[in-house]
Design an enzyme around this catalytic site. Sequence first.
Site, mmCIF file in Angstrom:
data_model
loop_
_atom_site.group_PDB
_atom_site.id
_atom_site.type_symbol
_atom_site.label_atom_id
_atom_site.label_comp_id
_atom_site.label_asym_id
_atom_site.label_seq_id
_atom_site.Cartn_x
_atom_site.Cartn_y
_atom_site.Cartn_z
ATOM 1 C CG ASP A 12 56.006 87.119 32.171
ATOM 2 O OD1 ASP A 12 56.466 87.619 33.207
ATOM 3 O OD2 ASP A 12 54.799 86.842 32.030
ATOM 4 C CE LYS A 110 53.714 88.421 34.987
ATOM 5 N NZ LYS A 110 53.072 87.302 34.280
ATOM 6 C CB CYS A 155 52.500 89.332 30.668
ATOM 7 S SG CYS A 155 51.693 87.849 31.328
HETATM 8 C C1 VGL Z 1 51.441 85.055 29.648
HETATM 9 C C2 VGL Z 1 49.685 83.710 29.064
HETATM 10 C C3 VGL Z 1 49.778 83.041 30.261
HETATM 11 C C4 VGL Z 1 52.358 86.178 29.272
HETATM 12 C C5 VGL Z 1 51.535 84.398 30.855
HETATM 13 O O1 VGL Z 1 53.478 86.259 29.825
HETATM 14 O O2 VGL Z 1 51.980 86.988 28.397
HETATM 15 N N1 VGL Z 1 50.503 84.719 28.772
HETATM 16 N N2 VGL Z 1 50.706 83.385 31.149
#
Ligand code: VGL
Length: 201
Positions: A12, A110, A155
């Site tokens: 991410d 995702k 994540c």
């Molecule tokens: C994430 C919160 C919501 C992450 C993704 O990438 O850690 N955290 N969506």
Amino acid sequence: MQPASHAFIGIDLQNDFCPGGLLAVAGGDEIIPDINALMADFATVVLTQDWHPAGHSSFASSHPGAAAFSTVQMPYGPQTLWPDHCVQGTEGAAFRPDLRSDPAALIIRKGMNPAIDSYSAFFENDHATVTGLDGFLRARGVDRITLAGLATDYCVAYSALDAARLGYRVTVRSDLSRAIDLDGSLAAMMAAMRAAGVTIV
Ligand code: VGL
Ligand code: ZN
């Protein structure tokens, strides 16, 4: 150079998780140059993208009266509510512009199911619906994984725990990851990763 059986998974590395983004993680932008350098050592590289439809059920804005960072019960268990972030096709959902994504053989997206959040690169938050990443890695003979990215305590950690449970040898580069740290989540997830046999650098 690492053997092809040792995969790097970059989690991410998107604008919304960096300063100026909608769910900014402090220092999220600092790790990109070193991640670029690290990826050059790996023959097997996977990147993930948090990729939500507008109005996703993990957004506080989808729950009238609920505050961001509060918790609600979903059919699959407790779910933290987040500010809107990483909406498909927006600039916030794009990779950081300085991330060199070219080495990635696979980009896993995702959090696309409106009803289920997905922190892990392997399973949605119901811990049952797969992303297909395990099949991809197994088909290529991967047995070892190094993870880095955003956020350490969500994540990255969920991906590391699932990978360990699936039988991979797992290393988390905490020096190349940054945390949200909500209510002690960083300490809790570091302890959970250590207990699961994850090597933390
Ligand atoms: C994430 C919160 C919501 C992450 C993704 O990438 O850690 N955290 N969506
Ligand atoms: Zn998300």
